[in-house]
Design a protein around this motif. Structure first.
Motif, PDB file in Angstrom:
ATOM      1  N   THR A  31      18.948  -9.981  10.879  1.00  0.00           N
ATOM      2  CA  THR A  31      19.822 -10.970  10.170  1.00  0.00           C
ATOM      3  C   THR A  31      20.088 -10.610   8.917  1.00  0.00           C
ATOM      4  O   THR A  31      21.041 -10.820   8.323  1.00  0.00           O
ATOM      5  N   ALA A  32      18.834 -10.275   8.087  1.00  0.00           N
ATOM      6  CA  ALA A  32      19.272  -9.862   6.689  1.00  0.00           C
ATOM      7  C   ALA A  32      20.158  -8.892   6.284  1.00  0.00           C
ATOM      8  O   ALA A  32      21.059  -8.721   5.634  1.00  0.00           O
ATOM      9  N   ALA A  33      20.155  -7.739   7.276  1.00  0.00           N
ATOM     10  CA  ALA A  33      21.135  -6.629   7.297  1.00  0.00           C
ATOM     11  C   ALA A  33      22.454  -7.370   7.529  1.00  0.00           C
ATOM     12  O   ALA A  33      23.522  -6.548   6.908  1.00  0.00           O
ATOM     13  N   TYR A  34      22.519  -8.303   8.331  1.00  0.00           N
ATOM     14  CA  TYR A  34      24.025  -8.835   8.556  1.00  0.00           C
ATOM     15  C   TYR A  34      24.450  -9.585   7.342  1.00  0.00           C
ATOM     16  O   TYR A  34      25.654  -9.904   6.670  1.00  0.00           O
ATOM     17  N   GLN A 117      36.225  -7.516  12.111  1.00  0.00           N
ATOM     18  CA  GLN A 117      36.258  -6.308  13.092  1.00  0.00           C
ATOM     19  C   GLN A 117      35.262  -5.240  12.664  1.00  0.00           C
ATOM     20  O   GLN A 117      34.794  -4.388  13.290  1.00  0.00           O
ATOM     21  N   CYS A 118      35.168  -5.184  11.594  1.00  0.00           N
ATOM     22  CA  CYS A 118      34.371  -4.017  10.903  1.00  0.00           C
ATOM     23  C   CYS A 118      32.933  -4.357  10.901  1.00  0.00           C
ATOM     24  O   CYS A 118      32.136  -3.390  10.433  1.00  0.00           O
ATOM     25  N   VAL A 119      32.624  -5.628  11.084  1.00  0.00           N
ATOM     26  CA  VAL A 119      31.172  -6.018  11.008  1.00  0.00           C
ATOM     27  C   VAL A 119      30.222  -5.017  11.780  1.00  0.00           C
ATOM     28  O   VAL A 119      29.251  -4.710  11.460  1.00  0.00           O
ATOM     29  N   PRO A 120      30.547  -5.041  13.216  1.00  0.00           N
ATOM     30  CA  PRO A 120      29.458  -4.251  14.003  1.00  0.00           C
ATOM     31  C   PRO A 120      29.382  -2.764  13.692  1.00  0.00           C
ATOM     32  O   PRO A 120      28.079  -2.213  13.405  1.00  0.00           O
ATOM     33  N   ALA A 121      30.407  -2.207  13.231  1.00  0.00           N
ATOM     34  CA  ALA A 121      30.209  -0.682  12.920  1.00  0.00           C
ATOM     35  C   ALA A 121      29.561  -0.650  11.545  1.00  0.00           C
ATOM     36  O   ALA A 121      28.836   0.299  11.349  1.00  0.00           O
ATOM     37  N   SER A 122      29.906  -1.527  10.741  1.00  0.00           N
ATOM     38  CA  SER A 122      29.241  -1.571   9.374  1.00  0.00           C
ATOM     39  C   SER A 122      27.765  -1.881   9.470  1.00  0.00           C
ATOM     40  O   SER A 122      26.850  -1.396   8.950  1.00  0.00           O
ATOM     41  N   GLU A 128      21.684   2.795  10.619  1.00  0.00           N
ATOM     42  CA  GLU A 128      21.445   4.128  10.743  1.00  0.00           C
ATOM     43  C   GLU A 128      21.126   4.256  12.439  1.00  0.00           C
ATOM     44  O   GLU A 128      20.298   5.412  12.698  1.00  0.00           O
ATOM     45  N   LEU A 129      21.785   3.217  12.973  1.00  0.00           N
ATOM     46  CA  LEU A 129      21.378   3.350  14.676  1.00  0.00           C
ATOM     47  C   LEU A 129      22.761   3.917  15.172  1.00  0.00           C
ATOM     48  O   LEU A 129      23.693   3.719  14.956  1.00  0.00           O
ATOM     49  N   ALA A 130      22.377   4.851  16.304  1.00  0.00           N
ATOM     50  CA  ALA A 130      23.398   5.365  16.912  1.00  0.00           C
ATOM     51  C   ALA A 130      23.990   4.342  18.210  1.00  0.00           C
ATOM     52  O   ALA A 130      23.068   3.657  18.499  1.00  0.00           O
ATOM     53  N   GLU A 131      25.177   4.357  18.529  1.00  0.00           N
ATOM     54  CA  GLU A 131      25.522   3.495  19.645  1.00  0.00           C
ATOM     55  C   GLU A 131      24.929   3.344  20.851  1.00  0.00           C
ATOM     56  O   GLU A 131      24.324   2.395  21.387  1.00  0.00           O
TER      57      GLU A 131
END
Length: 156
Positions: A31-34, A117-122, A128-131
């Motif tokens: 949540t803090a990263a978001y 739209q850019c939030v998930p990729a950001s 630094e997690l891979a999909e």
């Protein structure tokens, strides 16, 4: 009968050994990263979740929205009031069932979707997690959710 001593249970009460605490700490960290990503959109994390459901499903009832978010009505209602005050959603009584309140995204809310739209990729980039790693973690967490819900149902 064996002469074995019972296992030392003191480790079972260590904070860092608790599954619930690891989940709690992870949830707070994510949540803090978001937060900086959502601050740019003028949203809190719970508001973002509400909009995700509405963007996905379109107009829905408050009851269905609460169920999708696994929240109670009393928690969802203030979120919707704030989103409505910001001009991002609208609420109205259902013409078919006066007891039911419908919620939908406004035009302003739809425009915010484009920016979100850019939030998930950001978030992936920030953590630094891979999909593939995210997909594995998500599946494991949903499995845990199902098992915990089943355990809670059995204890009722």
């Amino acid at each position: 009968m064996t002469n074995e001593k019972p296992a030392d249970d003191s480790a079972s009460l260590l904070l860092d050994q608790q599954l619930c605490f690891a989940l709690y700490a992870a949830q707070r960290a994510v949540t803090a990263a978001y937060r900086p990503l959502l601050d740019e959109l003028g949203l809190t994390y719970p508001q973002y979740l509400v909009l995700l459901v509405l963007w996905e499903r379109g107009e829905t009832t408050v009851k269905e929205l609460a169920a999708a978010l696994r929240l109670d009505y009393g928690t969802v209602s203030p979120l919707l009031k704030r989103l409505e005050a910001a001009g991002l959603v609208r609420r109205e009584r259902s013409a078919r069932d006066e007891r039911s309140v419908l919620v939908a995204v406004t035009g302003r809310g739809e425009k915010l979707r484009e920016r979100a739209q850019c939030v998930p990729a950001s978030l992936l980039a920030a953590t630094e997690l891979a999909e593939a790693e995210v997909a594995r973690l998500r599946e494991e967490l949903w499995q845990l959710t199902r098992k915990a819900e089943a355990a809670a149902d059995r204890s009722r």
